[in-house]
Design a protein around this motif. Structure first.
Motif, PDB file in Angstrom:
ATOM      1  N   LEU A 294     -70.152 -24.506 -10.602  1.00 21.62           N
ATOM      2  CA  LEU A 294     -69.140 -23.621 -10.562  1.00 21.62           C
ATOM      3  C   LEU A 294     -69.416 -22.101 -10.882  1.00 21.62           C
ATOM      4  O   LEU A 294     -69.007 -21.226 -10.002  1.00 21.62           O
ATOM      5  CB  LEU A 294     -67.976 -23.988 -11.452  1.00 21.62           C
ATOM      6  CG  LEU A 294     -66.811 -23.308 -11.618  1.00 21.62           C
ATOM      7  CD1 LEU A 294     -66.061 -23.239 -10.353  1.00 21.62           C
ATOM      8  CD2 LEU A 294     -65.924 -23.534 -12.919  1.00 21.62           C
ATOM      9  N   ARG A 295     -70.362 -21.864 -11.593  1.00 20.44           N
ATOM     10  CA  ARG A 295     -70.775 -20.501 -11.750  1.00 20.44           C
ATOM     11  C   ARG A 295     -71.438 -19.853 -10.733  1.00 20.44           C
ATOM     12  O   ARG A 295     -71.299 -18.773 -10.375  1.00 20.44           O
ATOM     13  CB  ARG A 295     -71.929 -20.433 -12.883  1.00 20.44           C
ATOM     14  CG  ARG A 295     -71.423 -20.890 -14.515  1.00 20.44           C
ATOM     15  CD  ARG A 295     -72.177 -20.574 -15.356  1.00 20.44           C
ATOM     16  NE  ARG A 295     -73.580 -20.935 -15.390  1.00 20.44           N
ATOM     17  CZ  ARG A 295     -74.007 -21.719 -16.176  1.00 20.44           C
ATOM     18  NH1 ARG A 295     -73.253 -22.548 -16.720  1.00 20.44           N
ATOM     19  NH2 ARG A 295     -75.314 -21.957 -16.008  1.00 20.44           N
ATOM     20  N   LYS A 296     -72.286 -20.773  -9.884  1.00 19.09           N
ATOM     21  CA  LYS A 296     -72.981 -20.418  -8.807  1.00 19.09           C
ATOM     22  C   LYS A 296     -71.932 -20.081  -7.704  1.00 19.09           C
ATOM     23  O   LYS A 296     -72.128 -19.122  -6.895  1.00 19.09           O
ATOM     24  CB  LYS A 296     -73.975 -21.404  -8.369  1.00 19.09           C
ATOM     25  CG  LYS A 296     -74.779 -21.126  -7.146  1.00 19.09           C
ATOM     26  CD  LYS A 296     -75.916 -22.153  -6.948  1.00 19.09           C
ATOM     27  CE  LYS A 296     -77.035 -21.851  -5.750  1.00 19.09           C
ATOM     28  NZ  LYS A 296     -77.801 -23.151  -5.430  1.00 19.09           N
ATOM     29  N   ALA A 297     -70.898 -20.920  -7.362  1.00 20.42           N
ATOM     30  CA  ALA A 297     -69.889 -20.762  -6.437  1.00 20.42           C
ATOM     31  C   ALA A 297     -69.018 -19.584  -6.514  1.00 20.42           C
ATOM     32  O   ALA A 297     -69.047 -18.854  -5.706  1.00 20.42           O
ATOM     33  CB  ALA A 297     -69.066 -22.062  -6.376  1.00 20.42           C
ATOM     34  N   ILE A 298     -68.639 -19.423  -7.724  1.00 19.74           N
ATOM     35  CA  ILE A 298     -67.804 -18.187  -8.053  1.00 19.74           C
ATOM     36  C   ILE A 298     -68.660 -16.976  -7.921  1.00 19.74           C
ATOM     37  O   ILE A 298     -68.111 -15.852  -7.451  1.00 19.74           O
ATOM     38  CB  ILE A 298     -67.063 -18.381  -9.520  1.00 19.74           C
ATOM     39  CG1 ILE A 298     -66.352 -19.450  -9.600  1.00 19.74           C
ATOM     40  CG2 ILE A 298     -66.691 -17.008  -9.957  1.00 19.74           C
ATOM     41  CD1 ILE A 298     -65.090 -19.268  -8.864  1.00 19.74           C
ATOM     42  N   GLY A 299     -69.761 -16.872  -8.470  1.00 14.22           N
ATOM     43  CA  GLY A 299     -70.759 -15.869  -8.358  1.00 14.22           C
ATOM     44  C   GLY A 299     -70.998 -15.339  -6.782  1.00 14.22           C
ATOM     45  O   GLY A 299     -70.841 -14.317  -6.595  1.00 14.22           O
ATOM     46  N   ALA A 300     -71.083 -16.479  -6.046  1.00 12.46           N
ATOM     47  CA  ALA A 300     -71.415 -16.246  -4.695  1.00 12.46           C
ATOM     48  C   ALA A 300     -70.241 -15.682  -3.954  1.00 12.46           C
ATOM     49  O   ALA A 300     -70.341 -14.804  -3.137  1.00 12.46           O
ATOM     50  CB  ALA A 300     -71.867 -17.501  -3.939  1.00 12.46           C
ATOM     51  N   ALA A 301     -69.054 -16.131  -4.337  1.00  8.51           N
ATOM     52  CA  ALA A 301     -67.888 -15.454  -3.634  1.00  8.51           C
ATOM     53  C   ALA A 301     -67.356 -14.002  -4.290  1.00  8.51           C
ATOM     54  O   ALA A 301     -66.871 -13.193  -3.376  1.00  8.51           O
ATOM     55  CB  ALA A 301     -66.710 -16.478  -4.127  1.00  8.51           C
ATOM     56  N   ALA A 302     -67.782 -13.893  -5.612  1.00  8.35           N
ATOM     57  CA  ALA A 302     -67.624 -12.366  -6.231  1.00  8.35           C
ATOM     58  C   ALA A 302     -68.555 -11.560  -5.223  1.00  8.35           C
ATOM     59  O   ALA A 302     -67.960 -10.399  -4.807  1.00  8.35           O
ATOM     60  CB  ALA A 302     -68.078 -12.455  -7.560  1.00  8.35           C
ATOM     61  N   ARG A 303     -69.762 -11.853  -4.903  1.00  9.96           N
ATOM     62  CA  ARG A 303     -70.656 -11.195  -4.097  1.00  9.96           C
ATOM     63  C   ARG A 303     -70.467 -10.739  -2.595  1.00  9.96           C
ATOM     64  O   ARG A 303     -70.179  -9.621  -2.301  1.00  9.96           O
ATOM     65  CB  ARG A 303     -72.079 -11.709  -4.217  1.00  9.96           C
ATOM     66  CG  ARG A 303     -73.173 -10.861  -3.400  1.00  9.96           C
ATOM     67  CD  ARG A 303     -73.614  -9.726  -3.942  1.00  9.96           C
ATOM     68  NE  ARG A 303     -74.279  -8.867  -2.700  1.00  9.96           N
ATOM     69  CZ  ARG A 303     -74.869  -7.708  -2.948  1.00  9.96           C
ATOM     70  NH1 ARG A 303     -74.894  -7.041  -4.185  1.00  9.96           N
ATOM     71  NH2 ARG A 303     -75.741  -7.163  -2.090  1.00  9.96           N
TER      72      ARG A 303
END
Length: 324
Positions: A294-303
């Motif tokens: 989840l951290r990885k997915a949210i971080g990628a969308a943030a970027r």
């Protein structure tokens, strides 16, 4: 043909200040296209990068901007008597603090420059508050400098949550002290840069690390975190929140209070999380702690959100605005 003159004016008193960095980043954006100057009436913070040509306004030496485009980055500090001795071809004020009365006073003073005042807003909610037209422009950031680190998702011993800001009571929510302790009790490591005002309450608390303002460069600090948390005092709504944009650009999942200009760039549950209560914040942080994917997915969308916000087209639009 002579290049257009653009004068950026700001107190530049705090190296951790959002308007200070907006000023410096505007300089970087505009200097390939114009003759850009940075001016201050104050003693600028020596922690600001030395490679920016900051000029001090002096009435005694008759050293102040004259002619060209004046850009007042913020209006929380009224300009001095030099404006009555100067003239501008174009005057722009960046509206980045929620004080309409101060803006009225500022407008009256800078009317001495004999050019119409244009307003740029740091967020849509500020434009609504002011009730006057003008473009909304996010504070520029360096996407390359704040790129996500390759090691972000390497497994490590502790989930690390951090935040950075000025070391000012308005920038912090006092009840967070108890939440930081609860986070630490749940195995979360906390790093607060600009949180020395909580030293008495949090000093020597296992799992909590307090750092002075500017102890580390913002981009370096953010790349050492797994999650970014942010909430300000209930009497202060963050007008924009540059640090949030930097954290998102670095690929961090952000958990932030819903009251803030930055919320206009966060889609809850997709590119970050917005909360109302401390209980909601704690639940979100524990959820992220348990779920690396989840951290990885949210971080990628943030970027991705920041890449769209600061795309070449969006940046060109900002540059063209100042070039007129």
């Amino acid at each position: 043909m002579a290049m257009q003159s653009i004068h950026l004016i700001n107190p530049l008193e705090n190296a951790a200040g959002g308007s200070e960095w907006r000023t410096l980043m505007l300089y970087d954006l505009l200097r390939p296209h114009a003759d850009v100057h940075i001016w201050t009436e104050s003693k600028h913070d020596p922690r600001l990068p030395e490679d920016y040509p900051i000029e001090n306004i002096s009435m005694e030496e008759r050293r102040f901007p004259c002619g060209g485009t004046f850009v007042f980055v913020g209006f929380y500090r009224q300009p001095g008597a030099w404006v009555f001795q100067s003239r501008s071809d174009r005057t722009i004020v960046i509206y980045n603090t929620p004080y309409p009365e101060q803006f009225v006073t500022m407008s009256q003073i800078i009317s001495a420059l004999k050019s119409p005042v244009e307003i740029v807003y740091a967020a849509k909610w500020l434009r609504k508050l002011a009730g006057q037209p003008g473009p909304v422009q996010p504070s520029p950031i360096d996407l390359e400098k704040f790129a996500p680190p390759a090691h972000r998702f390497v497994e490590r011993d502790q989930f690390c949550v951090g935040r950075l800001s000025r070391d000012d009571v308005a920038k912090h929510y006092a009840p967070d002290i108890a939440m930081y302790k609860e986070m630490a009790n749940n195995g979360i490591h906390i790093r607060l840069m600009g949180g020395m005002l909580f030293q008495e309450q949090l000093h020597n608390t296992p799992g909590i690390e307090l750092l002075p303002v500017c102890a580390r460069p913002a981009d370096v600090f953010l790349k050492e975190l797994d999650c970014f948390y942010y909430r300000t005092d209930e009497n202060w709504v963050e007008p924009f929140g540059r640090v949030i944009m930097e954290a998102m650009a670095t690929g961090l999942p952000v958990v932030a209070h819903q009251n803030g200009g930055y919320s206009e760039w966060i889609t809850h549950g997709k590119s970050g999380f917005l909360f109302d209560t401390q209980q909601e914040a704690m639940e979100l942080l524990l959820k992220l702690k348990r779920n690396p994917e989840l951290r990885k997915a949210i971080g990628a969308a943030a970027r991705e959100t920041m890449e769209a916000t600061y795309s070449a087209e969006a940046t060109e639009e900002i540059v063209n605005f100042y070039l007129g």
